[in-house]
Design a protein around this motif. Structure first.
Motif, PDB file in Angstrom:
ATOM      1  N   GLY A 133       0.739  -1.360  -0.087  1.00 29.81           N
ATOM      2  CA  GLY A 133      -0.060  -0.133  -0.043  1.00 29.81           C
ATOM      3  C   GLY A 133       0.910   1.359   0.110  1.00 29.81           C
ATOM      4  O   GLY A 133       0.291   2.423   0.349  1.00 29.81           O
ATOM      5  N   LEU A 134       2.005   1.327  -0.426  1.00 32.28           N
ATOM      6  CA  LEU A 134       3.053   2.328  -0.343  1.00 32.28           C
ATOM      7  C   LEU A 134       2.411   3.689  -1.146  1.00 32.28           C
ATOM      8  O   LEU A 134       2.755   4.741  -0.552  1.00 32.28           O
ATOM      9  CB  LEU A 134       4.461   1.941  -0.974  1.00 32.28           C
ATOM     10  CG  LEU A 134       5.360   3.177  -0.892  1.00 32.28           C
ATOM     11  CD1 LEU A 134       5.874   3.321   0.419  1.00 32.28           C
ATOM     12  CD2 LEU A 134       6.220   2.453  -2.152  1.00 32.28           C
ATOM     13  N   TRP A 135       1.540   3.464  -2.273  1.00 30.87           N
ATOM     14  CA  TRP A 135       1.136   4.464  -3.097  1.00 30.87           C
ATOM     15  C   TRP A 135       0.391   5.342  -2.218  1.00 30.87           C
ATOM     16  O   TRP A 135       0.413   6.750  -2.326  1.00 30.87           O
ATOM     17  CB  TRP A 135       0.288   3.989  -3.952  1.00 30.87           C
ATOM     18  CG  TRP A 135      -0.893   3.577  -3.613  1.00 30.87           C
ATOM     19  CD1 TRP A 135      -1.265   2.241  -3.185  1.00 30.87           C
ATOM     20  CD2 TRP A 135      -2.261   4.145  -3.580  1.00 30.87           C
ATOM     21  NE1 TRP A 135      -2.650   1.730  -2.844  1.00 30.87           N
ATOM     22  CE2 TRP A 135      -3.387   3.307  -3.116  1.00 30.87           C
ATOM     23  CE3 TRP A 135      -2.889   5.523  -3.694  1.00 30.87           C
ATOM     24  CZ2 TRP A 135      -4.437   3.288  -2.714  1.00 30.87           C
ATOM     25  CZ3 TRP A 135      -3.976   5.570  -3.348  1.00 30.87           C
ATOM     26  CH2 TRP A 135      -4.776   4.769  -2.961  1.00 30.87           C
ATOM     27  N   ALA A 136      -0.320   4.989  -1.032  1.00 30.51           N
ATOM     28  CA  ALA A 136      -1.060   5.652  -0.443  1.00 30.51           C
ATOM     29  C   ALA A 136      -0.631   6.288   0.860  1.00 30.51           C
ATOM     30  O   ALA A 136      -1.312   7.218   1.633  1.00 30.51           O
ATOM     31  CB  ALA A 136      -2.372   4.845   0.268  1.00 30.51           C
ATOM     32  N   GLN A 137       0.726   6.044   1.123  1.00 33.37           N
ATOM     33  CA  GLN A 137       1.462   6.536   2.157  1.00 33.37           C
ATOM     34  C   GLN A 137       2.179   7.811   2.057  1.00 33.37           C
ATOM     35  O   GLN A 137       3.015   8.220   2.875  1.00 33.37           O
ATOM     36  CB  GLN A 137       2.296   5.446   2.812  1.00 33.37           C
ATOM     37  CG  GLN A 137       1.513   4.084   3.297  1.00 33.37           C
ATOM     38  CD  GLN A 137       2.483   2.911   3.602  1.00 33.37           C
ATOM     39  OE1 GLN A 137       3.244   3.135   4.596  1.00 33.37           O
ATOM     40  NE2 GLN A 137       2.097   1.791   3.117  1.00 33.37           N
ATOM     41  N   ALA A 138       1.906   8.479   0.867  1.00 35.62           N
ATOM     42  CA  ALA A 138       2.632   9.588   0.527  1.00 35.62           C
ATOM     43  C   ALA A 138       2.216  10.883   1.740  1.00 35.62           C
ATOM     44  O   ALA A 138       0.847  10.716   1.860  1.00 35.62           O
ATOM     45  CB  ALA A 138       2.453  10.160  -0.741  1.00 35.62           C
ATOM     46  N   PRO A 139       2.888  11.549   1.921  1.00 36.09           N
ATOM     47  CA  PRO A 139       4.204  12.035   1.721  1.00 36.09           C
ATOM     48  C   PRO A 139       5.227  11.026   2.304  1.00 36.09           C
ATOM     49  O   PRO A 139       4.746  10.467   3.280  1.00 36.09           O
ATOM     50  CB  PRO A 139       4.777  13.334   1.882  1.00 36.09           C
ATOM     51  CG  PRO A 139       3.566  13.762   3.137  1.00 36.09           C
ATOM     52  CD  PRO A 139       2.501  12.950   2.652  1.00 36.09           C
ATOM     53  N   TYR A 140       6.636  10.932   2.028  1.00 38.49           N
ATOM     54  CA  TYR A 140       7.379  10.088   2.159  1.00 38.49           C
ATOM     55  C   TYR A 140       8.740  10.358   3.324  1.00 38.49           C
ATOM     56  O   TYR A 140       8.690  11.495   3.466  1.00 38.49           O
ATOM     57  CB  TYR A 140       8.054   9.308   0.897  1.00 38.49           C
ATOM     58  CG  TYR A 140       6.822   8.634   0.282  1.00 38.49           C
ATOM     59  CD1 TYR A 140       6.250   7.369   0.690  1.00 38.49           C
ATOM     60  CD2 TYR A 140       6.218   9.362  -1.065  1.00 38.49           C
ATOM     61  CE1 TYR A 140       5.354   6.873  -0.026  1.00 38.49           C
ATOM     62  CE2 TYR A 140       5.255   8.674  -1.553  1.00 38.49           C
ATOM     63  CZ  TYR A 140       4.962   7.557  -1.057  1.00 38.49           C
ATOM     64  OH  TYR A 140       3.472   7.006  -1.791  1.00 38.49           O
ATOM     65  N   LEU A 141       9.280   9.491   3.610  1.00 37.54           N
ATOM     66  CA  LEU A 141      10.344   9.522   4.854  1.00 37.54           C
ATOM     67  C   LEU A 141       9.390   9.427   5.988  1.00 37.54           C
ATOM     68  O   LEU A 141       7.991   9.775   6.006  1.00 37.54           O
ATOM     69  CB  LEU A 141      11.242  10.695   4.509  1.00 37.54           C
ATOM     70  CG  LEU A 141      12.172  10.355   3.520  1.00 37.54           C
ATOM     71  CD1 LEU A 141      13.110  11.680   3.549  1.00 37.54           C
ATOM     72  CD2 LEU A 141      13.076   9.298   3.583  1.00 37.54           C
ATOM     73  N   HIS A 142      10.063   9.248   7.092  1.00 44.27           N
ATOM     74  CA  HIS A 142       9.342   9.119   8.425  1.00 44.27           C
ATOM     75  C   HIS A 142       8.612  10.514   8.855  1.00 44.27           C
ATOM     76  O   HIS A 142       7.521  10.340   9.324  1.00 44.27           O
ATOM     77  CB  HIS A 142      10.222   8.867   9.561  1.00 44.27           C
ATOM     78  CG  HIS A 142      11.091   9.844   9.956  1.00 44.27           C
ATOM     79  ND1 HIS A 142      12.345  10.161   9.312  1.00 44.27           N
ATOM     80  CD2 HIS A 142      11.005  10.794  10.964  1.00 44.27           C
ATOM     81  CE1 HIS A 142      12.722  11.224   9.981  1.00 44.27           C
ATOM     82  NE2 HIS A 142      12.160  11.534  10.856  1.00 44.27           N
ATOM     83  N   ASN A 143       9.069  11.444   8.314  1.00 49.39           N
ATOM     84  CA  ASN A 143       8.502  12.899   8.549  1.00 49.39           C
ATOM     85  C   ASN A 143       7.545  13.525   7.454  1.00 49.39           C
ATOM     86  O   ASN A 143       7.368  14.653   7.663  1.00 49.39           O
ATOM     87  CB  ASN A 143       9.715  13.779   9.083  1.00 49.39           C
ATOM     88  CG  ASN A 143      10.577  14.128   8.111  1.00 49.39           C
ATOM     89  OD1 ASN A 143      10.379  13.531   7.099  1.00 49.39           O
ATOM     90  ND2 ASN A 143      11.727  14.915   8.439  1.00 49.39           N
ATOM     91  N   GLY A 144       7.423  12.741   6.535  1.00 50.67           N
ATOM     92  CA  GLY A 144       6.568  13.197   5.421  1.00 50.67           C
ATOM     93  C   GLY A 144       6.972  14.360   4.627  1.00 50.67           C
ATOM     94  O   GLY A 144       6.307  15.286   4.284  1.00 50.67           O
ATOM     95  N   SER A 145       8.265  14.361   4.322  1.00 46.77           N
ATOM     96  CA  SER A 145       8.799  15.365   3.829  1.00 46.77           C
ATOM     97  C   SER A 145       9.138  15.522   2.559  1.00 46.77           C
ATOM     98  O   SER A 145       9.661  16.489   1.709  1.00 46.77           O
ATOM     99  CB  SER A 145      10.231  15.836   4.751  1.00 46.77           C
ATOM    100  OG  SER A 145      11.398  14.751   4.530  1.00 46.77           O
ATOM    101  N   VAL A 146       8.898  14.440   1.843  1.00 53.47           N
ATOM    102  CA  VAL A 146       9.184  13.966   0.488  1.00 53.47           C
ATOM    103  C   VAL A 146       7.837  13.679  -0.283  1.00 53.47           C
ATOM    104  O   VAL A 146       7.137  12.825   0.188  1.00 53.47           O
ATOM    105  CB  VAL A 146      10.213  13.153   0.314  1.00 53.47           C
ATOM    106  CG1 VAL A 146      10.049  12.788  -1.466  1.00 53.47           C
ATOM    107  CG2 VAL A 146      11.523  13.226   0.881  1.00 53.47           C
ATOM    108  N   PRO A 147       7.216  14.784  -1.222  1.00 58.33           N
ATOM    109  CA  PRO A 147       5.878  14.769  -1.674  1.00 58.33           C
ATOM    110  C   PRO A 147       5.420  13.200  -2.377  1.00 58.33           C
ATOM    111  O   PRO A 147       4.148  12.888  -2.379  1.00 58.33           O
ATOM    112  CB  PRO A 147       5.745  15.848  -2.243  1.00 58.33           C
ATOM    113  CG  PRO A 147       6.856  16.402  -2.977  1.00 58.33           C
ATOM    114  CD  PRO A 147       7.794  15.894  -1.767  1.00 58.33           C
TER     115      PRO A 147
END
Length: 609
Positions: free
Chosen positions: A505-519
């Motif tokens: 389910g990675l597609w739905a876990q945006a934004p990325y890295l543990h702190n959501g800093s990569v869109p």
């Protein structure tokens, strides 16, 4: 003075050794399993595969409907929270903070789920009338359910919503909710500082509002809602109003104190850990949370320290910041730990960003405690463990270029699968990512958490589930947890890094890295194109780059989302997972800036997981 400091140091070390021994030491580090890493195959018929996966998720929910209902809708606590009647009056008392009408909680990211028709509050806000054994034995308290964080949504091409059960509610803003409560109290009480007079002012306003709304609509608070075998009709509503009025002053006083203490404590916490980003942290960052934050004092209550005022309290405070994105919690079985051969230690498992809470039941209890209440309903965690164990991840609801995805599959097998495999408990500290979140739990925090978790639920705790006595913390995978309290949280040195979680389910876990800093996934793979500022918490999806629409002026609904600036604090940094690494004699490609075609192929493959 020097002797005093030495004496204190010796005392602290001795206490730590004693406490360490009292909890039986700590288990061995979790690690990566051996063997050939698992790689999902790209289906030839995406449409048929997508429909089958959607049906599998729906079937799983139906098969676990009772557990799902409690995960989605039951309040975290039956006796703590905000009196439900006060909650429902907020848009009447302070519409400027809460919005007008029944949809008021949308301002903090909760939404009405069309699969639960007639609900009096949005999904993610539960009330104790749903779970209390005696329906009229107490006033109803409202608090968040697991669904507040873990039922999200994405807007599809036909302008409808696809729900992400067990995923991420990127709109949810728990800090914003608490701030609005304090603003509402201040609006009513004004400049009055005497606690008794503040309580009187707020109580009178609430009682006045009750009579106002109920005279116009005898079903204002509960909307004649029916849930399972309970009906919250006009008679139930009147009984709740009568109960509330009998002790309104006491209830309101508790409400004021809890929420003012909580938010003002958060202000102090933010000043300590988030210099440069205070305005954003004090407004709240939707879709994000602090890993310790609101629960620091409660998690360490056994140490009898006021963590913000007393000498040497720094020993029990987190050593670093811990802001993170909310995690997806579906398919928990893919990163559960396993037992060692002697059944004494846990091996090969991950968990949260760092894996510091390996057992599923304690992950759930930790999430409940982080909400900030003293008395949590353990059944909610137990039911959540049941339904999430094998809950299928939400499948990508858009089209996939199958030929391109198959090219990406080979690249994934070569560069990603060795780390992002099921049950990998190893933590990685060589990715260039800000390490604050990985260092939040020092020795005293860990000991306090172990005590706090096992006080809530230990091997002997009994709760009622499915009309029978159950011990949800008695065993794990058939092995007794008696005498194994230390497994509730791993030792600090074992989780100073980040898990490479399975990517379901990675597609739905945006934004990325543990702190959501990569869109988007593309930006994760091509780090030199990562934007410093972008918009988070939108519901439209960028199908090319794989992430929610992130550009500042690109959304259909201009009111959705908020600007996120990765430069404000190290906690928000978008660095990491941006340099090729060597491991076990092999180089793994993390930076695809020199092969953007390969990056896009890999993105296409990652959509199908």
């Amino acid at each position: 003075m020097k002797k005093l400091l030495i004496g204190v140091g010796v005392l602290v070390i001795a206490s730590a050794i004693f406490l360490y021994a009292a909890y039986g030491g700590f288990g061995k580090p979790l690690e990566a399993p051996g063997g050939t890493p698992f790689v999902s195959s790209v289906p030839d018929d995406w449409s048929a595969h997508k429909q089958a996966k959607m049906a599998a998720r729906d079937t799983h929910i139906v098969q676990h409907q009772i557990a799902y209902n409690r995960f989605a809708d039951f309040a975290e606590s039956e006796t703590d929270g905000i009196p439900y009647i006060i909650l429902k009056l907020l848009p009447v008392i302070a519409p400027e903070y809460w919005g007008e009408g029944d949809n008021f909680l949308s301002v903090m990211g909760l939404f009405f789920d069309e699969r639960l028709p007639g609900a009096p509050v949005p999904r993610g806000m539960g009330f104790s009338g749903l779970s209390r054994v005696n329906p009229v034995g107490n006033i109803d308290y409202a608090s968040f359910s697991c669904g507040a964080c873990h039922i999200g949504r994405v807007r599809t091409e036909d302008n409808k919503f696809y729900y992400l059960d067990g995923g991420i509610n990127a709109e949810f803003n728990v800090v914003g909710y608490r701030k609005r409560l304090v603003q509402t109290i201040d609006k009513i009480a004004g400049t009055e500082i005497d606690p008794a007079k503040r309580t009187e002012l707020v109580t009178n306003k609430i009682l006045e509002a009750i009579d106002q709304v109920h005279a116009l609509n005898p079903n204002y608070f509960y909307k004649n809602f029916t849930y399972e075998n309970r009906t919250f009709d006009a008679a139930y509503e009147q009984a709740q109003i009568d109960l509330f009025k009998k002790t309104a002053g006491t209830r309101v006083s508790q409400f004021i104190k809890h929420h003012e203490d909580e938010y003002h404590g958060w202000e102090k916490f933010v000043d300590k850990y988030y210099q440069g980003a205070q305005p954003q942290l004090l407004d709240g960052l939707p879709g994000m949370e602090d890993a310790i934050g609101f629960n620091t004092v409660k998690a360490n209550a056994n140490l009898k320290l006021n963590l913000l005022t007393k000498p040497f309290a720094f020993l029990a405070l987190p050593p670093s910041h811990g802001v993170t994105d909310i995690m997806a919690v579906w398919e928990q079985n893919t990163h559960d730990p396993l037992w060692s051969e002697d059944k004494r230690h846990l091996i090969n498992g991950g968990g949260q960003w760092t894996g510091h809470i390996p057992l599923p039941i304690y992950k759930n209890i930790a999430a409940q405690l982080t909400i900030g209440y003293d008395n949590v309903d353990v059944r909610v965690s137990a039911f959540a463990e049941e339904v999430l164990d094998k809950m299928p991840a939400s499948v990508y609801p858009f089209d996939v270029d199958i030929a391109l995805a198959k090219k990406g599959q080979a690249l994934f097998a070569e560069n990603c699968a060795a780390c992002h495999q099921p049950h990998n408990g190893k933590v990685y500290n060589n990715l260039g990512t800000d390490m604050g979140r990985a260092k939040i739990a020092g020795l005293f925090v860990t000991l306090g958490a172990i005590s706090g978790f096992t006080d809530v639920c230990d091997a002997g705790t009994v709760v009622q589930m499915y009309d029978k006595d159950v011990k949800p913390c008695a065993e794990y995978k058939g092995v007794s947890l008696k005498g194994k309290k230390s497994l509730a949280m791993t030792a600090p040195k074992q989780h100073e890094g980040y898990n490479a979680l399975p990517l379901v389910g990675l597609w739905a876990q945006a934004p990325y890295l543990h702190n959501g800093s990569v869109p988007t996934l593309y930006h994760l793979l091509v780090p030199n194109e990562r934007p410093a500022v972008f918009v988070k918490s939108r519901l439209d999806y960028d199908q090319k780059l794989a992430g929610f629409v992130w550009e500042l002026d690109a959304a259909k609904d201009k009111n959705e989302g908020y600007e996120f600036d990765t430069r404000l604090s190290p906690a928000m940094s978008n660095r990491g997972h941006d340099t090729n690494i060597e491991q076990d004699g092999k180089t793994f490609k993390l930076n695809w800036a020199d092969d953007k075609e390969g990056a896009l192929a890999l993105v296409e493959y990652l959509k199908i997981l």
